[in-house]
Design a protein around this motif. Structure first.
Motif, mmCIF file in Angstrom:
data_model
loop_
_atom_site.group_PDB
_atom_site.id
_atom_site.type_symbol
_atom_site.label_atom_id
_atom_site.label_comp_id
_atom_site.label_asym_id
_atom_site.label_seq_id
_atom_site.Cartn_x
_atom_site.Cartn_y
_atom_site.Cartn_z
ATOM 1 N N PRO A 138 32.443 43.747 46.450
ATOM 2 C CA PRO A 138 32.895 42.385 46.120
ATOM 3 C C PRO A 138 34.409 42.203 46.104
ATOM 4 C CG PRO A 138 32.142 43.531 44.159
ATOM 5 C CD PRO A 138 31.788 44.405 45.319
ATOM 6 N N THR A 139 34.818 41.059 46.598
ATOM 7 C CA THR A 139 36.196 40.588 46.455
ATOM 8 C C THR A 139 36.171 39.393 45.517
ATOM 9 O OG1 THR A 139 36.814 41.311 48.676
ATOM 10 C CG2 THR A 139 38.190 39.619 47.642
ATOM 11 N N TRP A 140 36.918 39.476 44.410
ATOM 12 C CA TRP A 140 36.922 38.422 43.399
ATOM 13 C C TRP A 140 38.116 37.500 43.643
ATOM 14 C CZ3 TRP A 140 33.002 37.982 39.801
ATOM 15 C CH2 TRP A 140 32.115 39.068 39.739
ATOM 16 N N TYR A 200 24.420 36.273 47.507
ATOM 17 C CA TYR A 200 24.661 37.057 46.301
ATOM 18 C C TYR A 200 25.930 36.493 45.665
ATOM 19 C CZ TYR A 200 21.656 40.156 49.030
ATOM 20 O OH TYR A 200 20.625 40.654 49.795
ATOM 21 N N VAL A 201 25.836 36.100 44.380
ATOM 22 C CA VAL A 201 26.966 35.398 43.792
ATOM 23 C C VAL A 201 27.085 35.691 42.312
ATOM 24 C CG1 VAL A 201 25.535 33.339 43.421
ATOM 25 C CG2 VAL A 201 28.016 33.117 43.455
ATOM 26 N N SER A 202 28.327 35.774 41.861
ATOM 27 C CA SER A 202 28.635 35.852 40.438
ATOM 28 C C SER A 202 29.917 35.075 40.202
ATOM 29 C CB SER A 202 28.807 37.307 39.976
ATOM 30 O OG SER A 202 29.069 37.355 38.587
ATOM 31 N N GLY A 203 29.843 34.058 39.358
ATOM 32 C CA GLY A 203 31.024 33.286 38.983
ATOM 33 C C GLY A 203 31.214 33.388 37.486
ATOM 34 N N PRO A 276 40.865 35.141 33.736
ATOM 35 C CA PRO A 276 40.669 33.741 34.136
ATOM 36 C C PRO A 276 39.385 33.605 34.955
ATOM 37 C CG PRO A 276 42.333 34.764 35.512
ATOM 38 C CD PRO A 276 41.996 35.778 34.456
ATOM 39 N N PRO A 277 38.862 32.381 35.108
ATOM 40 C CA PRO A 277 37.649 32.171 35.904
ATOM 41 C C PRO A 277 37.752 32.828 37.279
ATOM 42 C CG PRO A 277 38.219 30.166 34.749
ATOM 43 C CD PRO A 277 39.359 31.122 34.518
ATOM 44 N N THR A 278 36.664 33.425 37.705
ATOM 45 C CA THR A 278 36.710 34.230 38.934
ATOM 46 C C THR A 278 35.368 34.171 39.656
ATOM 47 O OG1 THR A 278 37.281 36.430 39.794
ATOM 48 C CG2 THR A 278 36.021 36.366 37.751
ATOM 49 N N LEU A 279 35.401 34.378 40.957
ATOM 50 C CA LEU A 279 34.205 34.238 41.790
ATOM 51 C C LEU A 279 34.075 35.379 42.773
ATOM 52 C CD1 LEU A 279 31.821 32.493 43.012
ATOM 53 C CD2 LEU A 279 33.551 31.535 44.565
ATOM 54 N N PHE A 280 32.830 35.857 42.892
ATOM 55 C CA PHE A 280 32.449 36.747 43.988
ATOM 56 C C PHE A 280 31.220 36.153 44.656
ATOM 57 C CE2 PHE A 280 28.784 39.648 44.397
ATOM 58 C CZ PHE A 280 29.008 40.059 45.699
ATOM 59 N N LEU A 281 31.233 36.094 45.986
ATOM 60 C CA LEU A 281 30.082 35.583 46.732
ATOM 61 C C LEU A 281 29.987 36.273 48.075
ATOM 62 C CD1 LEU A 281 28.806 31.978 47.109
ATOM 63 C CD2 LEU A 281 29.330 33.268 49.193
ATOM 64 N N GLN A 282 28.752 36.538 48.468
ATOM 65 C CA GLN A 282 28.498 37.042 49.819
ATOM 66 C C GLN A 282 27.197 36.444 50.318
ATOM 67 O OE1 GLN A 282 29.156 41.249 50.841
ATOM 68 N NE2 GLN A 282 27.102 41.289 51.711
ATOM 69 N N MET A 283 27.252 35.840 51.494
ATOM 70 C CA MET A 283 26.044 35.288 52.114
ATOM 71 C C MET A 283 25.816 35.977 53.441
ATOM 72 S SD MET A 283 24.776 31.372 52.845
ATOM 73 C CE MET A 283 25.962 30.923 54.090
ATOM 74 N N LYS A 284 24.608 36.487 53.582
ATOM 75 C CA LYS A 284 24.236 37.147 54.836
ATOM 76 C C LYS A 284 23.258 36.244 55.579
ATOM 77 C CE LYS A 284 23.562 41.589 55.083
ATOM 78 N NZ LYS A 284 22.977 42.957 54.989
ATOM 79 N N PRO A 347 36.389 42.346 37.510
ATOM 80 C CA PRO A 347 35.953 42.703 36.151
ATOM 81 C C PRO A 347 35.655 44.201 36.077
ATOM 82 C CG PRO A 347 34.771 40.772 36.961
ATOM 83 C CD PRO A 347 35.522 41.338 38.125
ATOM 84 N N LYS A 348 35.821 44.761 34.900
ATOM 85 C CA LYS A 348 35.640 46.204 34.735
ATOM 86 C C LYS A 348 34.174 46.628 34.791
ATOM 87 C CE LYS A 348 39.762 46.677 31.822
ATOM 88 N NZ LYS A 348 40.268 47.050 30.468
ATOM 89 N N GLY A 349 33.260 45.705 34.455
ATOM 90 C CA GLY A 349 31.858 46.073 34.329
ATOM 91 C C GLY A 349 31.184 46.405 35.646
ATOM 92 N N VAL A 350 30.095 47.158 35.532
ATOM 93 C CA VAL A 350 29.275 47.512 36.690
ATOM 94 C C VAL A 350 28.532 46.272 37.173
ATOM 95 C CG1 VAL A 350 27.334 48.915 37.500
ATOM 96 C CG2 VAL A 350 28.985 49.873 35.864
ATOM 97 N N LEU A 351 28.590 46.009 38.462
ATOM 98 C CA LEU A 351 27.907 44.852 39.035
ATOM 99 C C LEU A 351 26.421 45.168 39.162
ATOM 100 C CD1 LEU A 351 28.648 42.029 40.146
ATOM 101 C CD2 LEU A 351 28.725 43.071 42.423
#
Length: 926
Positions: A138-140, A200-203, A276-284, A347-351
């Motif tokens: 992921p790129t945030w 696949y997304v996490s905001g 701060p608010p952050t986004l990771f998304l990937q669409m295949k 983020p430091k946490g495991v995705l």
């Protein structure tokens, strides 16, 4: 029971009302989820239910087939795995044993079974599962880096200790990019025919995802809360081919703060910022020709400030419709004036893929009544206290603002009060002046029943200078896990109590099991095990409890201590951080999960967590006695609620220490950890001896202070010697009677008191304790006119009117009144007991529980000098029915006596017999 004494002739006729019918396989799940989209490739498990109208149906074998395409599966070509005919009655958590699964791949499966006389069913309907991707990397992205945001380093700031200068800095940053909701967009082109697309997304903290202007999914507050330094959830969505157009398309995302990035302005319980608010998304996107296209977060995305000018989980949300940019999340929008995003620190946490069911809008309420306590001030009674937010329809002029104050109670003057629930909290909507406008918040919710609006018309425009409220709705949000059970009876106090408790459970059934939906929103852990059976009987907790355990594992300290809340967003310190009655949830929950679902996966996965916590308590013990904690929190008496007052703190702490040691020893034995089993079995004996030596009075046969909790908890945990057990039980009952059948236990002690009475045939005492309208009791809250269970027995003394911590009577409703009881020797309801208790002047009880094998139903009625009992037993299970009827001479099934394989026994005045699957009616003439 009195009702069944001195019975002359009993004639029991068991009749059935169901004809023979086809047997089929249905309700297929993979990893306890219907068609999951993010399954680990490591040992997925498969489950199914058998639907049968015949009697005594048991599976003797199964065949499970998995294919790479639906076409191959329909042709019975298991190119991924064909189990062949497996001689086994297992229909739950069947482990995968095929070839290595590919990541990010969709598979299709079906199953059939064999049953008696070698008969085989038709194939089930097709189910599917998708495996987790391995290439997310992921790129945030966002509007500002963490370094440039100047957010406070670290986390866990409590309002009482947070330094003034840091607090002010956070206020100043409210409208900055560090706190501001932003919207991000990415146009992309589709040039070929699509086979499938997956996002696949996490905001963080929360997001709303749209594709070509249409919201993707129907969840609220995604992803669910975690300790973001340990775990970060992402969500997976399948996109249908018709949702993408040939040519240009656009992804749009709105970000809010959530628990990830707290704001100090307005009300806040604590301050924590992970960034701060952050986004990771990937669409295949996979094309029909086999090629694929990846769209993901990178430097090509752009952002702008969203119309949400303020958003805080604890403080509310503001929206300015004049800041809307029409078509911003659709194709062909001109974003030349938008800014380029920045790459942010991850983020430091495991995705991890979010396996828990999402929070959704599950119910909606219209205005029930309207008052006008002051000129120009309207208060809307929505009829139900709940967790959620309003939907507003309004018409007015550009720039006019509607402010909605929400609260669960009213001040003396009839206006909305927030004094008990955290203030100030409100929603602001600023109109754009374009006809009827509709709005609801995205990133904040509160516990409320009333909505107050000032300076607005209602329904009709009487003052043209004011906006007009056209309509108002109240949205009840809670986890979409789904219901598992039902309960109703002839006793209205019990019916209303069940309703109050469940409205409180739903209000706090969020990303975590919160204590209240307004003031704290924290996952206090004692509720998860003290109310655990009630939660499981009422809701499908199969996928939810693993999430609690992940939060517990994330929160566990290096020394093994499990804090009272998880995720641990705030460190309270002292007993409010470390109390054994709360921390021991990490040991009890995996066992409770095993007992009710027959699934030992949590015992296996979290055994190290369990062991580490028990060892921590051992390090805190002095000669086997643990002497700290909150004790029987909120126990009842003339004293102020809080720390245990009626019972010794050390008695409570040590009994829960023993509880943890005992369960850990059993887990070690079950998991074949022989050395640990020996060590902890000896430790359990040692702690029990120390407990009895310290707290038991040989002369009075009382524990501790002789309070109800002091005597109930050692009885529940079998810590009392056999020769003293009856005397201790008698002392417990005598105390209850001396108080006119009123309890003195609290949050911790209620479950132990209720279950000790139930398990020892004292259900009449339980009935008298709760069949009244006085405090302490559920009836007092009903008389008070509440719609949810409150924090204290007398709501006038407490703060929150939306807590479920005192709701332990749900376990009694289901296990005793309905009589659906798990069998510890056969976890997961492969075999269970149906043993309803008929108490007081009750004339009927009906209840159901949807077990992993299917629905169990139990219903009894006393009518015309007869007892009529009806029950449903799912296929592939058996049940021992125990009815409080003595001297039964005739029991028939389908007009025939029970076969020799069925055992008929008389146990303590009850008739017991074993039945296989089916629907039965037992009619006993008195």
């Amino acid at each position: 029971m009195k009702f069944f004494k001195n019975i002359g002739l009993l004639v029991c006729l068991l009749v059935t009302f169901i004809s023979n019918g086809q047997i089929n396989v249905a309700h297929l799940t993979c990893n306890s989820t219907t068609n999951p989209l993010a399954v680990s490739t490591q040992n997925p498990v498969f489950s199914w239910k058998i639907v049968a109208k015949k009697f005594d149906v048991s599976q003797t074998a199964y065949q499970l087939v998995i294919a790479s395409t639906k076409e191959k599966l329909n042709a019975n070509e298991g190119d991924v795995w064909d189990s062949g005919k497996v001689i086994s009655n297992a229909s739950q958590d069947v482990k995968y044993a095929g070839k290595t699964l590919k990541n990010g791949t969709k598979y299709f499966w079906k199953v059939r079974i064999w049953y008696s006389n070698r008969k085989v069913t038709q194939w089930s309907n097709v189910a599917y599962f998708r495996t987790q991707p391995s290439d997310l990397n992921p790129t945030w992205i966002g509007a500002i880096t963490k370094a440039d945001s100047h957010l406070p380093e670290g986390r866990n700031y409590h309002t009482a200790t947070f330094k003034k200068e840091k607090r002010q800095a956070m206020v100043d940053a409210t409208d900055s990019l560090a706190r501001r909701s932003i919207q991000l967009r990415k146009p992309f082109t589709i040039s070929k025919k699509i086979k499938e697309a997956v996002v696949y997304v996490s905001g963080l903290g929360h997001y709303e995802l749209t594709l070509n202007g249409k919201k993707v999914g129907n969840s609220e507050f995604a992803p669910l809360w975690t300790d973001y330094d340990k775990t970060v959830y992402y969500n997976t969505y399948e996109i249908k081919a018709n949702e993408l157009s040939k040519g240009e398309n656009a992804i749009g995302v709105v970000l809010g703060n959530g628990m990830y990035n707290m704001i100090e302005e307005r009300y806040a319980k604590f301050f924590v910022s992970f960034g701060p608010p952050t986004l990771f998304l990937q669409m295949k996107v996979l094309y029909e020709d086999g090629s694929e296209q990846i769209i993901k977060t990178d430097k090509t995305w752009k952002y702008a400030k969203s119309p949400i000018t303020f958003n805080s989980i604890f403080g509310g949300e503001d929206y300015n419709a004049n800041l809307e940019q029409k078509g911003w999340n659709k194709a062909h929008f001109n974003d030349a004036h938008w800014k380029s995003i920045v790459i942010q620190e991850a983020p430091k946490g495991v995705l991890r893929p979010q396996q828990l069911t999402p929070v959704k809008i599950e119910e909606q309420f219209a205005v029930k009544a309207v008052t006008e306590p002051k000129a120009g001030v309207r208060v809307f009674n929505m009829g139900q206290n709940l967790s959620g937010f309003p939907t507003l329809k309004v018409q007015g002029k550009k720039g006019q603002t509607v402010r909605m104050w929400v609260g669960e109670g009213l001040n003396d003057d009839g206006t909305v009060g927030q004094g008990r629930s955290g203030k100030p909290y409100y929603f602001d909507y600023t109109l754009k002046g374009e006809g009827v406008e509709e709005w609801q918040p995205k990133f904040s919710y509160y516990g409320y029943q009333y909505i107050q609006i000032e300076g607005a018309n209602y329904k009709a425009t009487k003052d043209a200078s004011l906006p007009t409220i056209i309509d108002l709705k109240s949205n009840f949000i809670y986890n979409s896990a789904g219901t598992a059970g039902s309960f109703t009876s002839s006793n209205e106090i019990f019916n209303k109590t069940h309703e109050l408790i469940n409205n409180a459970i739903k209000s706090n059934f969020q990303a975590v099991l919160t204590d209240c939906p307004h003031r704290e929103k924290l996952g206090w852990l004692e509720e998860s095990h003290l109310n655990g059976p009630g939660l499981i009987y009422n809701y499908n907790m199969k996928n939810y409890i693993p999430g609690i355990m992940q939060n517990i594992a994330d929160a566990q300290r290096e020394n093994g201590m499990i804090p009272t809340i998880a995720p641990e967003y705030v460190v309270f310190g002292g007993d409010f951080t470390d109390s054994p009655e709360w921390g021991v949830a990490g040991v009890i929950l995996p066992w409770m999960y095993y007992d009710y679902y027959g699934d030992d996966s949590l015992l296996k996965e979290y055994y190290p967590v369990m062991k580490k916590y028990v060892d921590y308590l051992t390090s805190k013990a002095d000669k086997g006695i643990v002497s700290y904690g909150l004790g029987d929190w909120y126990d009842y008496g003339d004293h102020a609620a809080g720390y245990s007052k009626n019972s010794p703190i050390a008695l409570s702490a040590t009994s829960h220490y023993y509880f943890g040691v005992d369960l850990l020893a059993k887990a070690a034995k079950l998991l074949d950890k022989k050395e640990d089993a020996v060590i902890y079995e000896k430790l359990a004996i040692s702690v029990k001896n120390a407990f009895n030596g310290r707290f038991f009075d040989e002369k009075t046969k009382q524990y501790g202070t002789g309070s109800q909790f002091s005597n109930a908890v050692p009885l529940f945990l079998n810590m009392v010697s056999a020769e003293d057990r009856q005397a201790v039980l008698d002392n417990l009952v005598n105390d209850i009677k001396a108080r006119n059948y009123r309890l003195t236990t609290g949050d911790v002690g209620n479950r132990y008191l209720f279950q000790v009475l139930a398990d020892n045939g004292l259900n009449e005492v339980m009935y008298k304790m709760h069949n009244h309208y006085d405090a302490p009791g559920y009836g007092f809250q009903i008389k008070f006119g509440l719609t949810t269970l409150t924090e204290q027995w007398d709501p006038r003394k407490g703060n929150s009117w939306n807590h479920f911590m005192l709701g332990q009577i749900e376990e009694w409703f289901y296990k005793s009144l309905v009589g659906i009881v798990p069998d510890e020797a056969n976890p997961g309801f492969t075999h269970f007991f149906l043993q309803p208790e008929m108490v007081g002047d009750m004339t009927f009880v009906k209840g159901t529980y949807n077990s992993v094998y299917g629905e169990i139903a139990s219903e009894w009625e006393k009518k015309d000098n007869k007892l009529i009992y009806k029950c449903t037993i799912p296929a592939n299970t058996t049940a021992t029915v125990k009815l409080p009827v003595a001297n039964t001479t005739v029991i028939k099934v389908n007009g025939k006596k029970l076969s020799n394989s069925k055992t008929v026994q008389n146990e303590n005045g009850k008739t017991a017999f074993v039945l296989g699957s089916g629907v039965y009616v037992v009619e006993c003439a008195l």
